[in-house]
Write a protein that holds these residues in place. Structure first.
Motif, short mmCIF file in Angstrom:
data_model
loop_
_atom_site.label_atom_id
_atom_site.label_comp_id
_atom_site.label_asym_id
_atom_site.label_seq_id
_atom_site.Cartn_x
_atom_site.Cartn_y
_atom_site.Cartn_z
N ALA A 244 0.80 -1.22 0.00
CA ALA A 244 0.00 0.00 0.00
C ALA A 244 0.83 1.27 0.00
N ASN A 245 2.04 1.21 0.55
CA ASN A 245 2.84 2.44 0.65
C ASN A 245 4.00 2.48 -0.34
N VAL A 246 3.90 1.66 -1.40
CA VAL A 246 4.94 1.64 -2.43
C VAL A 246 4.30 1.95 -3.79
N ILE A 247 4.80 2.99 -4.46
CA ILE A 247 4.37 3.28 -5.83
C ILE A 247 5.12 2.33 -6.77
N PRO A 248 4.41 1.47 -7.48
CA PRO A 248 5.12 0.49 -8.32
C PRO A 248 5.68 1.13 -9.59
N GLN A 249 6.67 0.47 -10.14
CA GLN A 249 7.29 0.96 -11.37
C GLN A 249 6.43 0.69 -12.59
N THR A 250 5.65 -0.40 -12.54
CA THR A 250 4.82 -0.76 -13.70
C THR A 250 3.40 -1.09 -13.26
N ALA A 251 2.49 -0.92 -14.17
CA ALA A 251 1.09 -1.31 -13.99
C ALA A 251 0.60 -1.90 -15.30
N THR A 252 -0.24 -2.93 -15.22
CA THR A 252 -0.73 -3.58 -16.43
C THR A 252 -2.25 -3.73 -16.39
N ALA A 253 -2.81 -3.84 -17.55
CA ALA A 253 -4.25 -4.08 -17.70
C ALA A 253 -4.46 -4.93 -18.93
N HIS A 254 -5.63 -5.51 -19.03
CA HIS A 254 -6.00 -6.28 -20.22
C HIS A 254 -7.25 -5.68 -20.84
N ILE A 255 -7.29 -5.71 -22.16
CA ILE A 255 -8.41 -5.20 -22.94
C ILE A 255 -8.89 -6.30 -23.88
N ASP A 256 -10.20 -6.48 -23.93
CA ASP A 256 -10.80 -7.39 -24.92
C ASP A 256 -11.31 -6.53 -26.07
N GLY A 257 -10.57 -6.53 -27.17
CA GLY A 257 -10.94 -5.74 -28.33
C GLY A 257 -11.56 -6.61 -29.42
N ARG A 258 -12.59 -6.09 -30.06
CA ARG A 258 -13.24 -6.79 -31.16
C ARG A 258 -13.48 -5.78 -32.29
N PHE A 259 -13.01 -6.11 -33.48
CA PHE A 259 -13.14 -5.18 -34.60
C PHE A 259 -13.94 -5.81 -35.73
N LEU A 260 -14.70 -4.96 -36.41
CA LEU A 260 -15.56 -5.40 -37.50
C LEU A 260 -14.75 -5.72 -38.76
N PRO A 261 -15.27 -6.58 -39.61
CA PRO A 261 -14.61 -6.82 -40.91
C PRO A 261 -14.44 -5.51 -41.66
N GLY A 262 -13.21 -5.26 -42.09
CA GLY A 262 -12.91 -4.04 -42.84
C GLY A 262 -12.52 -2.85 -41.98
N TYR A 263 -12.53 -3.01 -40.64
CA TYR A 263 -12.27 -1.86 -39.77
C TYR A 263 -11.14 -2.11 -38.76
N GLU A 264 -10.26 -3.05 -39.07
CA GLU A 264 -9.16 -3.35 -38.16
C GLU A 264 -8.20 -2.17 -38.04
N GLU A 265 -7.83 -1.59 -39.17
CA GLU A 265 -6.88 -0.48 -39.14
C GLU A 265 -7.44 0.69 -38.34
N GLU A 266 -8.71 1.03 -38.56
CA GLU A 266 -9.34 2.11 -37.82
C GLU A 266 -9.36 1.80 -36.32
N PHE A 267 -9.63 0.55 -35.99
CA PHE A 267 -9.70 0.15 -34.59
C PHE A 267 -8.38 0.42 -33.87
N PHE A 268 -7.28 -0.04 -34.43
CA PHE A 268 -6.00 0.12 -33.74
C PHE A 268 -5.52 1.57 -33.75
N GLN A 269 -5.82 2.29 -34.80
CA GLN A 269 -5.45 3.70 -34.83
C GLN A 269 -6.16 4.47 -33.71
N THR A 270 -7.46 4.22 -33.56
CA THR A 270 -8.23 4.88 -32.52
C THR A 270 -7.76 4.44 -31.14
#
Length: 435
Positions: free
Chosen positions: A299-325
């Motif tokens: 509780a009293n230590v600020i960590p050097q790293t933090a991680t999270a996970h994201i579940d991303g789903r992109f439509l056909p034809g919109y993968e490039e837009e998804f990652f850019q956004t």
């Protein structure tokens, strides 16, 4: 050979498969699919087929067999189903999820919806046809796979790379998450056939800052940086993007329900779909949902790293837009890496295979209307598509109007009506004759 009746067998086959624990937690632990694969192989061997059990790792087993058609020179058809199921908490269920109990006219248990129901229907119709001496018009390859619920590394992906020869000539396929009915009224039903799948991007996000004492000022706090980025992603309203399949589904569904579809306001139509709105609504746009957060050790230590996970789903034809956004939302101080990444798929809703599905449905249910839809998740078809296979989700079930079938995928109290399974056997039998 004794003639078998697929309608009589299918509920028992589904029950037996549910009772075999093939839970897949996604970490290559657990019972694996070997016992289920042995059961499937035994049922196929009983009618004279020569199935192969193929292990990609200890107890991660797949079954593949080719059924010779009347014209082996034609392109082959693939019927695929996975043998694994997602985990469960038995305390939440009315009946134990491994019971396979038949109650209230339904087979209950984990996999009754996803997807030991279809596995059982495939087994039932193939066993009946072979016992009657009826071959399909063309070669049919059956594949019962491992590991679909974790992306298919030990199942369809492995088969498509290490055993591609077993699928020689396969150009079309049917599999899960499609062909089930949604009632319009007492006389008419929509049958949703999956013709597209969103792509998958499961990602690990990492923010790196300066470690230090929790009581001191720190402008380089990794937790703060990550939390702000995750908040931006989680609250972002992705724009509507009407793909060909989604627009066709909404147009056909609106017409069947008796109102006009407004392409400028598709959410108005989705809102009228009842329980289906959850599934169809997710196919109007790309999505990125935060699912996990990890940081720190005291509780009293600020960590050097933090991680999270994201579940991303992109439509056909919109993968490039998804990652850019997504990268704009994350900002320059948060990096991302793939935990799992797979393609989006879409095919036209036309051709002889589509006609064979629609005709088989109408023959057994004159009030049937087959419509294409986009799946917000993914299936083994992604892996099989790398071999040039065009596929659909078609596990035909005529369902009671009040059964929230789509809500039971990965849910509690999975169950499938026995009459629906029998309907599926009849439809698949007609489909095989017509394809």
């Amino acid at each position: 050979m004794t003639t078998l009746n697929g309608e009589d067998e299918v509920a028992g086959l589904c029950r037996d498969l549910i009772r075999i624990d093939s839970t897949n937690a996604g970490d290559n632990s657990g019972p694996g699919e070997r016992a289920a694969a042995e059961y499937v192989a035994e049922k196929l061997a009983e009618v004279g087929l020569e199935p192969r059990i193929l292990e990609s790792d200890s107890r991660r087993a797949n079954v593949v067999v080719r059924v010779e058609g009347e014209d082996p020179s034609r392109e082959a058809l693939l019927l695929h189903g996975h043998l694994d199921v997602v985990p469960f908490d038995a305390a939440d269920w009315t009946l134990h999820p491994l019971s396979g109990e038949v109650a209230d006219g339904c087979v209950w248990g984990r996999g009754a919806v996803d997807m030991k129901n279809m596995d059982a229907m495939i087994l039932a119709v193939v066993r009946q046809r072979i016992s009657e001496g009826r071959r399909p018009p063309r070669d049919v390859v059956l594949a019962f796979t491992a590991d679909e619920e974790a992306g298919g590394e030990y199942g369809a992906q492995w088969l498509a790379t290490e055993h591609k020869d077993l699928f020689e000539g396969c150009t079309e396929a049917i599999g899960e998450v499609g062909g089930f009915s949604v009632s319009i009224d007492d006389a008419r039903r929509l049958y949703l056939i999956e013709a597209a799948e969103k792509g998958i991007a499961w990602m690990r996000l990492t923010a790196t800052g300066r470690a230090g004492h929790g009581s001191m000022l720190n402008a380089e706090n990794a937790v703060t940086e990550l939390a702000e980025a995750v908040g931006r992603v989680g609250r972002y309203q992705w724009p509507v993007r009407l793909t060909r399949t989604v627009e066709t589904f909404l147009t056909e569904t609106s017409r069947a329900l008796g109102f006009d579809f407004d392409p400028d306001n598709p959410e108005e139509t989705v809102a009228k779909l009842g329980p289906l709105a959850r599934m169809i609504g997710a196919t109007l746009r790309n999505t990125a949902n935060p699912t996990m957060l990890q940081a720190g050790y005291k509780a009293n230590v600020i960590p050097q790293t933090a991680t999270a996970h994201i579940d991303g789903r992109f439509l056909p034809g919109y993968e490039e837009e998804f990652f850019q956004t997504l990268d704009e939302l994350l900002g320059p101080n948060v990096t991302r890496e793939f935990v799992y990444h797979d393609v989006a798929l879409e095919t036209g809703f036309d051709g002889p295979l589509v006609r064979a599905m629609a005709d088989a449905l109408v023959a057994e249910d004159p009030g049937a209307l087959a419509v294409p839809y986009t799946l917000s998740g993914g299936t083994d078809l992604k892996a099989f598509s790398t071999m040039g296979v065009r596929g659909f989700g078609f596990a035909p079930l005529k369902l009671p109007a009040d059964l929230d079938f789509s809500g039971m995928f990965h849910g509690v109290d999975e169950r499938v009506p026995v009459d629906s399974l029998k309907f599926g056997v009849r439809v698949l039998d007609r489909f095989l004759d017509g394809c």
